[in-house]
Design an enzyme around this catalytic site. Structure first.
Site, PDB file in Angstrom:
ATOM      1  CD  GLU A 436      -2.997  -1.253   2.121  1.00 19.24           C
ATOM      2  OE1 GLU A 436      -2.681  -1.028   3.287  1.00 19.24           O
ATOM      3  OE2 GLU A 436      -4.142  -1.551   1.777  1.00 19.24           O
ATOM      4  CD  GLU A 507      -3.626  -7.271   2.968  1.00 19.87           C
ATOM      5  OE1 GLU A 507      -4.616  -6.748   3.494  1.00 19.87           O
ATOM      6  OE2 GLU A 507      -2.513  -6.708   2.897  1.00 19.87           O
TER       7      GLU A 507
HETATM    8  C1  GAL Z   1      -5.207  -3.936   4.061  1.00 18.13           C
HETATM    9  C2  GAL Z   1      -3.778  -3.759   4.531  1.00 18.13           C
HETATM   10  C3  GAL Z   1      -3.517  -4.508   5.802  1.00 18.13           C
HETATM   11  C4  GAL Z   1      -4.611  -4.228   6.789  1.00 18.13           C
HETATM   12  C5  GAL Z   1      -5.947  -4.571   6.204  1.00 18.13           C
HETATM   13  C6  GAL Z   1      -7.082  -4.224   7.118  1.00 18.13           C
HETATM   14  O1  GAL Z   1      -5.567  -2.940   3.195  1.00 18.13           O
HETATM   15  O2  GAL Z   1      -2.865  -4.170   3.571  1.00 18.13           O
HETATM   16  O3  GAL Z   1      -2.282  -4.108   6.293  1.00 18.13           O
HETATM   17  O4  GAL Z   1      -4.600  -2.884   7.085  1.00 18.13           O
HETATM   18  O5  GAL Z   1      -6.149  -3.842   5.057  1.00 18.13           O
HETATM   19  O6  GAL Z   1      -7.075  -4.959   8.259  1.00 18.13           O
HETATM   20 MG    MG Z   2      -2.402  -0.158   5.186  1.00 13.16          MG
END
Ligand code: GAL
Ligand code: MG
Length: 980
Positions: A436, A507
């Site tokens: 990010e 993710e």
């Molecule tokens: C994503 C990010 C993670 C965490 C997650 C929310 O966007 O990469 O680090 O923040 O969201 O829990």
């Molecule tokens: Mg983040």
């Protein structure tokens, strides 16, 4: 001290980055334990410590003990915020400081660490190694400045030899909370500081190995491999290679270019399922370095990710170095425990979100078998807010730093430190450029740089938003976060610019609180599409900080805001698959079964078993076992074992003798075991003939007073309130089963995943709905046995809007049992309801429970893969799933009946249709209002909710909205419960 506000000076007096290794004396027996090396001296332990709120408060001669004696001490490694200095702050996206690079606030806390070090000249150099310091350090030996370094999660190594004197020496280290690197370390985590990883001194020979790179190349037919090592040193070296069984298979000297290569016949290849390791020893300048070597290759062919030419899927999780007691410090035993748990959950891949982990983490992964996506210590997420100050324009502002020349060097530095340190780790199969931070020239250049450092691994990066017109062709994956399953399904058609790149869900399935509810849906798509290489659940653990026990002995974990932070993100750090103490969330168990190595399905004649592993031959000879149990209406009718013998990625069929399928609810469970450990199961429904409950009609009598209708039979008296039309009491054999009248219920304590939906619910006061009764009538049926029917017409509303629901309730009393039927019309404007059902506030003494439904874990329409349909007996307290931020929990999907009981009384609810229920010592109001589990108070009654339907849980806390098919969005429905 000026380097910490200078983006061009990142390291002063440090050795250049190189592969992680700890040499032994050549005469020593080498081992995998670096502590065994006579050249290694761990400096962990209690150091003298002084804390200053600002770098400007540091005394003039802070390196001089006689002028400035230390006042306190601290454990190294640790975070000082967990040791009584300063406070932890949890922020996700937003920067904890004003965005003003390269400057940081003047109120920049400093931890001054000091200790003695005994030195006796022995002809060897001394390298002082810090494996992780947040955010930067200025190092002094005997009052002299040695150097400066930043990048919290990377190694800083200093040659301190010239600064040492014979005998006692003084090491002093000023660690600052903020530096210009802070702008690159805006990861979603607790913001904490200090020397948080191991510190040690290495004794190094003059002219010893500076760096080395191991590469392995496998022939197309996999009959031979070439293992080579290129050593950087000023003198010649020799090398020996041992096979996994310990046999020496090659030995020789490095050539003029520092290279030693050996052919390995019939190599045993490394993969996460079978992590075979060869061993390499490098001898040089009286030192020996022992290195584990995995012979393996990663490639991408036609958008398919392959290990050793075999397609694989990443069944991954994202993991932070994070523990409730030690904070960022991840001791080997703790990391090992995490990895063992992951193994037991069928995880085969870890993304080191969002920075390089302690070096030993990767050695564990090499040995235990994990594919690692190794990520650089870079995140600039807060730039999105900075760019959009006061008004939202677009998200691309996240890339502010990605294209900012001032940070070009630092971004490359962080990439170099990542690759150089971990280049020899077989478990590392992918480099990740960070998280990010948007895309821009700094990343484009650095991606090429990473490739120049290592051409054997593909490069990953998710954050492709940009503020310029450039492309992102340097990246080998199209990587996404939290996209819905349709995106996965239609990939790559929908991603035209993908050019055959594989899709990675770096993710997905945000595991916050009660969830995730969509794991299996993702895997349906991942298995269906060869170009999708798998996914990494966000995330491994809840980041609660342990703060001791309450007076009544409950463990207190803190999340964002609990330390009084002004800028914080509440419980968004509590989004793991495991609780802070590593107890499994039910979501972890759900994942385990979705990630199971075998999947069974029914075929025309028998069953098909698919081996989902890429390299493992699943057979009884290799310690695998498949047991089955067939049940009719939860009772076992036959059981046995199936002999399995399935090659990787292949399938076999098997038949089992099955009973007549004419009636009942018949299921077969296949449970899979590896070396006696259960690794997952399939439950297949073979027959589910619609049941019909025929009530006993023993007859009853109706009486009334001004407030209630009262219907009695031999052992049961039921009262119906004339004010609400609801059951106000059920008395059986003289025991009052209810503490207060039943209620209709459309609400649930919002889960973290109800993050958006709950706004609609609160807006219409769904949680507060009150009954308006329009009519209530009772009639006795004197024919047959005497039955009684009570009918109520009512609505549910609160204020501001029209009633949310209109309901016709009918009770039919048969004697000894009764039915409750509802015909429901929901207001057209309500998108969906969390649930619809009846709440019984039952007497505390009825604390036992038996049910036939999906258990024994909590289960929802979209989250029941860790559950089997079956009959379960338990008690009210074990029904509660103790999320640290309390929320809806403990429901059971697909229920046929539920009984709650004490030794003297029992209440049973059943239905012809499957329903959901929860049985809890806590009310949904208590669960909604408590901020922490340790604040929860039990009510005067237990609560039995029986629901026509309970909406799914999904993963909307960060992921897509709950799917339509999992919502209770029907506007007209009817149901009947029988109660006895
Ligand atoms: C994503 C990010 C993670 C965490 C997650 C929310 O966007 O990469 O680090 O923040 O969201 O829990
Ligand atoms: Mg983040």
């Amino acid at each position: 001290m000026k380097y910490h506000e200078d983006t061009q000076t990142l390291h002063v007096g440090t050795l250049s980055p190189h592969a992680y290794f700890v040499p032994f004396r050549a005469e020593q027996r080498v081992s995998d334990e670096r502590a065994d090396s006579e050249l290694f001296e761990l400096l962990n332990g209690e150091w003298d410590f002084d804390y200053y709120e600002s770098v400007f408060d540091l005394p003039e001669n802070f390196t001089d003990r006689s002028e400035d004696p230390p006042k306190g001490s601290i454990a190294v490694p640790s975070n000082w915020q967990l040791k009584g200095y300063d406070k932890p702050q949890y922020t996700n996206v937003r920067y904890p400081i004003p965005f003003d690079p390269p400057y940081v606030p003047d109120e920049n806390p400093v931890g001054l660490y000091r200790r003695k070090y005994a030195y006796h000249a022995d002809g060897l150099k001394r390298h002082l190694v810090f494996e992780g310091v947040d955010s930067c350090l200025y190092l002094y030996v005997n009052g002299n400045f040695v150097g400066y370094s930043q990048v919290s999660h990377c190694i800083s190594e200093f040659d301190v030899t010239a600064f040492l004197k014979e005998g006692e020496n003084e090491i002093a280290c000023a660690v600052l909370k903020y530096c210009d690197g802070t702008y690159l370390e805006d990861q979603d985590k607790w913001r904490m500081s200090g020397i948080f990883r191991d510190v040690y001194m290495l004794s190094r020979a003059e002219g010893g190995v500076e760096d080395y790179t191991v590469t392995t190349k496998i022939s197309a037919d996999e009959k031979t491999a070439v293992v080579s090592v290129k050593v950087k040193t000023e003198q010649g070296c020799s090398a020996v290679i041992y096979a996994p069984n310990g046999d020496k298979i090659a030995e020789g000297d490095t050539d003029g270019a520092g290279i030693f290569s050996a052919d390995v016949k019939d190599p045993q290849l490394w993969n996460a399922e079978n992590p075979v390791l060869y061993r390499l020893e490098i001898f040089c300048a009286g030192e020996v370095i022992s290195e584990n070597v995995g012979i393996r290759e990663i490639s991408i062919e036609d958008g398919v990710v392959k290990i050793n030419h075999t397609p694989i899927k990443f069944r991954g999780v994202n993991r932070h170095d994070s523990y409730p007691d030690t904070g960022f410090y991840a001791p080997v035993e703790k990391m090992k425990k995490d990895l063992e748990l992951m193994k037991s959950l069928n995880v085969n891949a870890v993304r080191t979100s969002h920075y390089p982990n302690a070096p030993e983490f990767y050695q564990l992964c090499d040995k235990m078998g994990f594919y690692v996506v190794d990520e650089a210590d870079i995140e600039t997420h807060g730039c999105a807010d900075v760019y959009n100050t006061f008004e939202w324009k677009d998200y691309n502002g996240i890339a502010l730093i990605a294209g900012d020349k001032r940070f070009e060097k630092a971004i490359a530095d962080r990439h170099e430190r990542l690759v150089k340190r971990d280049i020899n780790r077989p478990s590392v199969v992918i480099w990740s450029l960070g998280n990010e931070s948007g895309y821009g020239d700094n990343f484009r250049k650095s991606a090429k740089f990473v490739r120049s450092l290592d051409s054997t691994r593909p490069v990953h990066y998710e954050s492709r938003q940009k503020l310029d017109d450039g492309n992102d062709r340097d990246l080998d994956f199209v990587s996404v976060m939290y996209w819905d399953t349709d995106y996965v399904k239609f990939y790559p058609e929908s991603e035209k610019e993908a050019y055959g790149r594989p899709l990675m869900l770096c993710e997905y399935c945000h595991a916050m609180g009660n969830g995730p509810g969509d794991l299996e849906d993702y895997w349906q798509e991942i298995y269906a599409n060869a170009n999708v290489c798998g996914g990494f659940v966000w995330e491994w653990c809840d980041h609660g900080i342990y703060t001791g026990k309450t007076d009544d002995g409950r463990e207190k974990y803190f999340y964002g805001g609990d330390f009084g932070e002004v800028v914080h993100d509440g419980n968004f750090c509590m989004d793991g698959l495991v609780y802070p103490d590593r107890t499994l969330h039910t979501g972890a168990m759900e994942m385990k079964n979705v990630y199971r190595p075998i999947r069974a399905s029914k075929n025309d004649g028998g069953f098909t078993f698919e081996n989902k592993l890429a390299f493992t031959h699943i057979s009884s000879e290799n310690g695998w076992e498949c047991r089955y149990v067939v049940r009719r209406d939860t009772k076992i009718i036959c059981e046995g074992k199936i002999s399995i013998d399935i090659k990787p990625m292949c399938a076999q069929t098997a038949d089992i003798a099955l009973p007549e399928m004419a009636d009942g609810h018949i299921t077969v469970d296949f449970d899979y075991y590896k070396n006696g450990e259960n690794v997952g199961f399939d439950q297949i429904e073979l027959c589910n003939v619609k049941r019909e409950h025929i009530p006993n009609k023993n007859g009853c009598t109706l009486t009334e007073n001004s407030r209630e209708y009262i219907v009695s039979s031999d052992n049961m008296t039921v009262s119906v309130s004339k004010r609400s039309g609801m059951i106000s009491q059920i008395e059986k054999n003289g025991v009052k089963l209810l503490e207060k009248p039943a209620r209709l219920n459309m609400f649930r304590a919002p889960t973290d995943n109800d993050i958006t939906a709950k706004n609609d619910w609160f807006k219409v006061y769904l949680d507060k709905a009150k009954i308006k009764l329009y009519s209530l009538s009772a009639e006795e049926n004197c024919r047959e046995n005497k039955t009684v029917k009570i009918t109520a017409e009512l609505s549910l509303g609160y204020a501001v809007y029209e009633p949310m629901a209109r309901v016709k309730l009918t009770y039919e009393f048969f004697g000894g049992e009764f039915s409750l039927s509802a015909e429901v019309d929901i207001h057209e404007k309500l998108k969906f309801l969390p649930r619809f059902g009846v709440r019984f506030f039952t007497a505390k003494q009825l604390d036992g429970i038996e049910y036939a439904g999906y258990g024994e874990n909590e289960s929802y329409i979209d989250k029941h893969r860790s559950c089997k349909f079956g009959r379960y007996v338990s008690d009210v307290h074990s029904q509660h799933e103790d999320y640290i931020r309390p929320q809806e929990n403990g429901s059971h999907f697909g229920t046929e009946y539920v009984k709650i009981f004490s030794s003297s009384a029992q209440l049973e609810v059943l239905s012809d249709m499957d329903f959901s229920f929860n049985f809890s010592p806590y009310t949904q109001e208590a669960l909604t209002n408590a901020k922490h589990n340790w604040e929860l108070e039990e009510g005067e009654s237990n609560v039995l909710c029986v629901d026509y339907k309970m909406s799914g849980v999904g993963s909307n806390s960060c992921g897509p909205e709950l799917k339509e098919k999992y919502r209770l969005s029907e506007k007209h429905f009817a149901f009947t419960f029988f109660i006895r």
